[in-house]
Motif scaffolding. Structure first.
Motif, PDB file in Angstrom:
ATOM      1  N   LEU A 127       0.025  -8.034   2.875  1.00 18.82           N
ATOM      2  CA  LEU A 127      -0.818  -8.252   4.056  1.00 18.82           C
ATOM      3  C   LEU A 127      -1.629  -6.997   4.369  1.00 18.82           C
ATOM      4  O   LEU A 127      -2.826  -7.077   4.694  1.00 18.82           O
ATOM      5  CB  LEU A 127       0.061  -8.639   5.252  1.00 18.82           C
ATOM      6  CG  LEU A 127      -0.665  -8.951   6.556  1.00 18.82           C
ATOM      7  CD1 LEU A 127      -1.705 -10.049   6.373  1.00 18.82           C
ATOM      8  CD2 LEU A 127       0.346  -9.340   7.643  1.00 18.82           C
ATOM      9  N   ALA A 128      -1.003  -5.834   4.239  1.00 14.14           N
ATOM     10  CA  ALA A 128      -1.728  -4.576   4.469  1.00 14.14           C
ATOM     11  C   ALA A 128      -2.875  -4.424   3.477  1.00 14.14           C
ATOM     12  O   ALA A 128      -3.968  -3.961   3.843  1.00 14.14           O
ATOM     13  CB  ALA A 128      -0.762  -3.387   4.357  1.00 14.14           C
ATOM     14  N   GLU A 129      -2.647  -4.824   2.224  1.00  9.58           N
ATOM     15  CA  GLU A 129      -3.716  -4.739   1.228  1.00  9.58           C
ATOM     16  C   GLU A 129      -4.885  -5.643   1.604  1.00  9.58           C
ATOM     17  O   GLU A 129      -6.053  -5.274   1.426  1.00  9.58           O
ATOM     18  CB  GLU A 129      -3.167  -5.105  -0.151  1.00  9.58           C
ATOM     19  CG  GLU A 129      -4.111  -4.764  -1.282  1.00  9.58           C
ATOM     20  CD  GLU A 129      -3.471  -4.868  -2.648  1.00  9.58           C
ATOM     21  OE1 GLU A 129      -4.196  -4.634  -3.631  1.00  9.58           O
ATOM     22  OE2 GLU A 129      -2.274  -5.190  -2.731  1.00  9.58           O
ATOM     23  N   CYS A 130      -4.592  -6.822   2.144  1.00  8.51           N
ATOM     24  CA  CYS A 130      -5.663  -7.709   2.622  1.00  8.51           C
ATOM     25  C   CYS A 130      -6.438  -7.034   3.754  1.00  8.51           C
ATOM     26  O   CYS A 130      -7.673  -7.102   3.801  1.00  8.51           O
ATOM     27  CB  CYS A 130      -5.077  -9.028   3.116  1.00  8.51           C
ATOM     28  SG  CYS A 130      -4.487 -10.132   1.816  1.00  8.51           S
ATOM     29  N   TYR A 131      -5.724  -6.400   4.672  1.00  8.52           N
ATOM     30  CA  TYR A 131      -6.386  -5.710   5.769  1.00  8.52           C
ATOM     31  C   TYR A 131      -7.298  -4.605   5.239  1.00  8.52           C
ATOM     32  O   TYR A 131      -8.426  -4.426   5.719  1.00  8.52           O
ATOM     33  CB  TYR A 131      -5.353  -5.104   6.726  1.00  8.52           C
ATOM     34  CG  TYR A 131      -4.611  -6.100   7.586  1.00  8.52           C
ATOM     35  CD1 TYR A 131      -5.149  -7.356   7.861  1.00  8.52           C
ATOM     36  CD2 TYR A 131      -3.372  -5.780   8.149  1.00  8.52           C
ATOM     37  CE1 TYR A 131      -4.475  -8.265   8.657  1.00  8.52           C
ATOM     38  CE2 TYR A 131      -2.692  -6.680   8.958  1.00  8.52           C
ATOM     39  CZ  TYR A 131      -3.254  -7.918   9.205  1.00  8.52           C
ATOM     40  OH  TYR A 131      -2.584  -8.815  10.008  1.00  8.52           O
ATOM     41  N   VAL A 132      -6.815  -3.856   4.241  1.00  7.58           N
ATOM     42  CA  VAL A 132      -7.629  -2.774   3.666  1.00  7.58           C
ATOM     43  C   VAL A 132      -8.912  -3.339   3.088  1.00  7.58           C
ATOM     44  O   VAL A 132     -10.006  -2.819   3.328  1.00  7.58           O
ATOM     45  CB  VAL A 132      -6.839  -2.011   2.581  1.00  7.58           C
ATOM     46  CG1 VAL A 132      -7.771  -1.084   1.790  1.00  7.58           C
ATOM     47  CG2 VAL A 132      -5.708  -1.210   3.209  1.00  7.58           C
ATOM     48  N   LYS A 133      -8.790  -4.436   2.340  1.00  9.84           N
ATOM     49  CA  LYS A 133      -9.940  -4.997   1.640  1.00  9.84           C
ATOM     50  C   LYS A 133     -10.898  -5.718   2.583  1.00  9.84           C
ATOM     51  O   LYS A 133     -12.023  -6.040   2.198  1.00  9.84           O
ATOM     52  CB  LYS A 133      -9.479  -5.914   0.516  1.00  9.84           C
ATOM     53  CG  LYS A 133      -8.844  -5.156  -0.655  1.00  9.84           C
ATOM     54  CD  LYS A 133      -8.411  -6.098  -1.774  1.00  9.84           C
ATOM     55  CE  LYS A 133      -7.829  -5.330  -2.942  1.00  9.84           C
ATOM     56  NZ  LYS A 133      -8.849  -4.543  -3.669  1.00  9.84           N
ATOM     57  N   THR A 134     -10.453  -5.996   3.809  1.00  7.52           N
ATOM     58  CA  THR A 134     -11.358  -6.584   4.801  1.00  7.52           C
ATOM     59  C   THR A 134     -11.747  -5.540   5.862  1.00  7.52           C
ATOM     60  O   THR A 134     -12.205  -5.896   6.952  1.00  7.52           O
ATOM     61  CB  THR A 134     -10.698  -7.808   5.474  1.00  7.52           C
ATOM     62  OG1 THR A 134      -9.421  -7.429   5.995  1.00  7.52           O
ATOM     63  CG2 THR A 134     -10.538  -8.945   4.489  1.00  7.52           C
ATOM     64  N   SER A 135     -11.535  -4.261   5.512  1.00 11.75           N
ATOM     65  CA  SER A 135     -11.938  -3.116   6.347  1.00 11.75           C
ATOM     66  C   SER A 135     -11.191  -3.018   7.668  1.00 11.75           C
ATOM     67  O   SER A 135     -11.644  -2.329   8.595  1.00 11.75           O
ATOM     68  CB  SER A 135     -13.452  -3.155   6.619  1.00 11.75           C
ATOM     69  OG  SER A 135     -14.161  -3.108   5.390  1.00 11.75           O
ATOM     70  N   ALA A 136     -10.041  -3.662   7.763  1.00 11.65           N
ATOM     71  CA  ALA A 136      -9.202  -3.515   8.964  1.00 11.65           C
ATOM     72  C   ALA A 136      -8.206  -2.383   8.703  1.00 11.65           C
ATOM     73  O   ALA A 136      -6.988  -2.603   8.597  1.00 11.65           O
ATOM     74  CB  ALA A 136      -8.492  -4.826   9.292  1.00 11.65           C
ATOM     75  N   LEU A 137      -8.736  -1.157   8.588  1.00 11.17           N
ATOM     76  CA  LEU A 137      -7.922  -0.045   8.106  1.00 11.17           C
ATOM     77  C   LEU A 137      -6.834   0.361   9.099  1.00 11.17           C
ATOM     78  O   LEU A 137      -5.710   0.700   8.697  1.00 11.17           O
ATOM     79  CB  LEU A 137      -8.818   1.152   7.783  1.00 11.17           C
ATOM     80  CG  LEU A 137      -9.913   0.911   6.724  1.00 11.17           C
ATOM     81  CD1 LEU A 137     -10.626   2.222   6.400  1.00 11.17           C
ATOM     82  CD2 LEU A 137      -9.336   0.285   5.467  1.00 11.17           C
ATOM     83  N   GLU A 138      -7.135   0.348  10.395  1.00 10.27           N
ATOM     84  CA  GLU A 138      -6.117   0.730  11.372  1.00 10.27           C
ATOM     85  C   GLU A 138      -4.960  -0.260  11.371  1.00 10.27           C
ATOM     86  O   GLU A 138      -3.790   0.139  11.468  1.00 10.27           O
ATOM     87  CB  GLU A 138      -6.728   0.824  12.786  1.00 10.27           C
ATOM     88  CG  GLU A 138      -7.592   2.050  13.006  1.00 10.27           C
ATOM     89  CD  GLU A 138      -8.982   1.916  12.380  1.00 10.27           C
ATOM     90  OE1 GLU A 138      -9.340   0.782  11.971  1.00 10.27           O
ATOM     91  OE2 GLU A 138      -9.693   2.939  12.280  1.00 10.27           O
ATOM     92  N   GLU A 139      -5.277  -1.573  11.255  1.00  8.82           N
ATOM     93  CA  GLU A 139      -4.217  -2.583  11.204  1.00  8.82           C
ATOM     94  C   GLU A 139      -3.344  -2.382   9.968  1.00  8.82           C
ATOM     95  O   GLU A 139      -2.110  -2.501  10.030  1.00  8.82           O
ATOM     96  CB  GLU A 139      -4.812  -3.996  11.196  1.00  8.82           C
ATOM     97  CG  GLU A 139      -5.434  -4.421  12.518  1.00  8.82           C
ATOM     98  CD  GLU A 139      -6.901  -4.010  12.634  1.00  8.82           C
ATOM     99  OE1 GLU A 139      -7.343  -3.100  11.882  1.00  8.82           O
ATOM    100  OE2 GLU A 139      -7.602  -4.597  13.481  1.00  8.82           O
ATOM    101  N   ALA A 140      -3.991  -2.057   8.842  1.00  5.27           N
ATOM    102  CA  ALA A 140      -3.236  -1.799   7.616  1.00  5.27           C
ATOM    103  C   ALA A 140      -2.330  -0.589   7.789  1.00  5.27           C
ATOM    104  O   ALA A 140      -1.152  -0.603   7.394  1.00  5.27           O
ATOM    105  CB  ALA A 140      -4.192  -1.588   6.446  1.00  5.27           C
ATOM    106  N   ARG A 141      -2.873   0.476   8.381  1.00  4.01           N
ATOM    107  CA  ARG A 141      -2.076   1.691   8.604  1.00  4.01           C
ATOM    108  C   ARG A 141      -0.869   1.404   9.482  1.00  4.01           C
ATOM    109  O   ARG A 141       0.262   1.816   9.168  1.00  4.01           O
ATOM    110  CB  ARG A 141      -2.951   2.767   9.242  1.00  4.01           C
ATOM    111  CG  ARG A 141      -2.220   4.080   9.535  1.00  4.01           C
ATOM    112  CD  ARG A 141      -2.970   4.893  10.571  1.00  4.01           C
ATOM    113  NE  ARG A 141      -3.119   4.127  11.814  1.00  4.01           N
ATOM    114  CZ  ARG A 141      -4.081   4.356  12.704  1.00  4.01           C
ATOM    115  NH1 ARG A 141      -4.976   5.302  12.505  1.00  4.01           N
ATOM    116  NH2 ARG A 141      -4.139   3.632  13.810  1.00  4.01           N
ATOM    117  N   ASP A 142      -1.076   0.680  10.584  1.00  2.00           N
ATOM    118  CA  ASP A 142       0.030   0.382  11.505  1.00  2.00           C
ATOM    119  C   ASP A 142       1.112  -0.443  10.820  1.00  2.00           C
ATOM    120  O   ASP A 142       2.313  -0.214  11.024  1.00  2.00           O
ATOM    121  CB  ASP A 142      -0.489  -0.356  12.737  1.00  2.00           C
ATOM    122  CG  ASP A 142      -1.397   0.520  13.602  1.00  2.00           C
ATOM    123  OD1 ASP A 142      -1.379   1.759  13.405  1.00  2.00           O
ATOM    124  OD2 ASP A 142      -2.122  -0.038  14.446  1.00  2.00           O
TER     125      ASP A 142
END
Length: 435
Positions: free
Chosen positions: A242-257
């Motif tokens: 799920l974090a990788e999906c966030y990274v690839k959709t530019s939701a970097l803060e959500e991925a980090r959290d």
């Protein structure tokens, strides 16, 4: 009758009624669990079915038939120790026959990849329409997949689909086969089919989501990972996906959290490796080389030759203007890159000729050298499945266990390799005649 005697009789009656209610309640409770187990088995939710059978057997400890069903269900759920325990109970209770118990033990070994000793007998059972032909084909399919015998795995999966065209596990396994052969779209189609037949088959959903990410269909992968994470919030694979999906959709803060929460839960245990790796890569994307250095170093403690972490570390050190140190890790990264490329070449050889132990042996040795002991041992065992007397693998295993101080296994593998105290080398890719 005196008042005291009357009170005693009433009390005794109440005690009997209470005991009877407890017994009836226990039997009703057990019957409920058995019905739930049957429902879960019909949906192929083997883990849930097993938990209900285990509850049922707390009341019906002497039900040999239920112990046998629990053993089979535990095996299919991947709970080998529980399966063995219930088979021991079956033997103690004398139900079912010795042949049936022996077959179930055979299926346990085959499902785990120990196929060579039993495959001829099991194939003859399938050809003669044995009552357990479906279970035999399932176990063989898993065993051949584990040992990368793709031709035999495909044969068994196709036989399974002939007999059960609505078997979701067969489509999952066929998807894995096509995935191994890099037939991406057919693999995706099979994972979709498996999910159409069983929307609760999490492994098919996970593999589908992974493939969708690989082909850059991230928005299609995202809802699958969200569903998996919601259902299994503690599963690290789903958090990282799920974090990788966030990274690839530019939701970097959500991925980090999300990754940070995963790392708080897992600490610095080995299972945290992939989360650490993704966290380091994310730090690079966010322009935080100091964080990238921190997480890369932590991950490299767990896998010293990790290609992605060596790259992140050398690149972060460059950005931090520590160039001399960066050059050291750049050189290590190139070595790891060469090893990864070599493993890819060897995998192609395994797919073409799964009965040749040499490429499987070399893959195992390369994984061991990169600190991936589990993968290394799996591939070395697979090489011995192809040829139990393959001397380079026997010597590599003796060398591995010598470093671990396991005297029993050192002696066993040296005995099989027909050496006493000669120096041991792993000899990657040694020719087959060198035995």
């Amino acid at each position: 009758m005196s008042r005291l005697k009357r009170a005693s009789v009433v009390l005794a009656a109440l005690v009997c009624i209470s005991l009877a209610s407890c017994i009836i309640g226990a039997y009703l409770w057990a019957a409920h669990h058995y019905r739930q187990a049957e429902q879960d088995l019909s949906k192929r939710d083997f883990a849930a079915a097993y938990s209900h059978l285990d509850a049922y057997l707390q009341v019906h400890q002497y039900d040999g038939e239920a112990h046998y069903l629990a053993a089979r269900t535990a095996r299919r759920a991947g709970l080998a120790d529980d399966a063995r325990r219930h088979l021991e109970d079956c033997e103690r209770l004398g139900w079912p026959s010795r042949d049936a118990i022996a077959l179930e033990r055979m299926l346990m070994k085959v499902q785990n990849g120990e196929v060579a000793e039993s495959e001829d007998f099991l194939m003859s059972c399938v050809e003669s329409d044995h009552e357990d032909a479906i279970l035999i084909l399932e176990a063989l399919s898993e065993g051949y997949l584990r040992t990368f015998k793709m031709g035999m795995a495909e044969f068994c999966v196709n036989k399974l689909l002939e007999r059960q065209p609505d078997n979701p596990l067969a489509y999952l396994w066929r998807g894995e086969l096509r995935d191994q052969r890099r037939s991406t779209q057919p693999a995706i189609d099979d994972y979709h089919k498996a999910l159409d037949l069983d929307p609760e088959l999490d492994e098919a959903r996970f593999r589908l989501a992974e493939k969708l990410i690989q082909i850059e269909q991230v928005r299609e992968a995202l809802p699958h990972f969200e569903q998996l994470h919601a259902k299994h919030p503690d599963d690290l694979r789903f958090k990282v996906g799920l974090a990788e999906c966030y990274v690839k959709t530019s939701a970097l803060e959500e991925a980090r959290d999300l990754l940070d929460s995963a790392l708080v839960e897992t600490g610095e245990s080995r299972r945290a490796f992939y989360a650490m790796t993704k966290r380091a890569s994310l730090a690079m994307l966010m322009g935080r080389p100091a964080d990238a250095e921190k997480w890369s170093r932590k991950a490299l403690i767990l896998e010293p030759n990790s290609q992605e972490n060596l790259y992140n570390l050398y690149h972060s050190l460059d950005l931090l203007e520590r160039h001399d140190e960066a050059r050291i890790y750049e050189a290590k990264w190139h070595i790891a890159e060469d090893a990864t490329r070599r493993i890819g070449t060897l995998m192609e050889q395994v797919l073409v000729n799964p009965d040749d132990p040499a490429p499987q042996h070399e893959i195992g040795v390369l994984h061991l050298r990169q600190g991936r002991d589990d993968l290394g041992l799996m591939w070395l065992v697979s090489a011995l499945q192809a040829d139990p007397s393959y001397r380079p693998t026997l010597l590599a295993l003796a060398d591995y266990y010598e470093k671990k101080g396991d005297i029993v296994r050192i002696k066993e593998f040296r005995r099989r390799a027909q050496v006493d105290a000669a120096p041991i080398g792993d000899g990657p890719g040694a020719p087959r005649g060198n035995r």
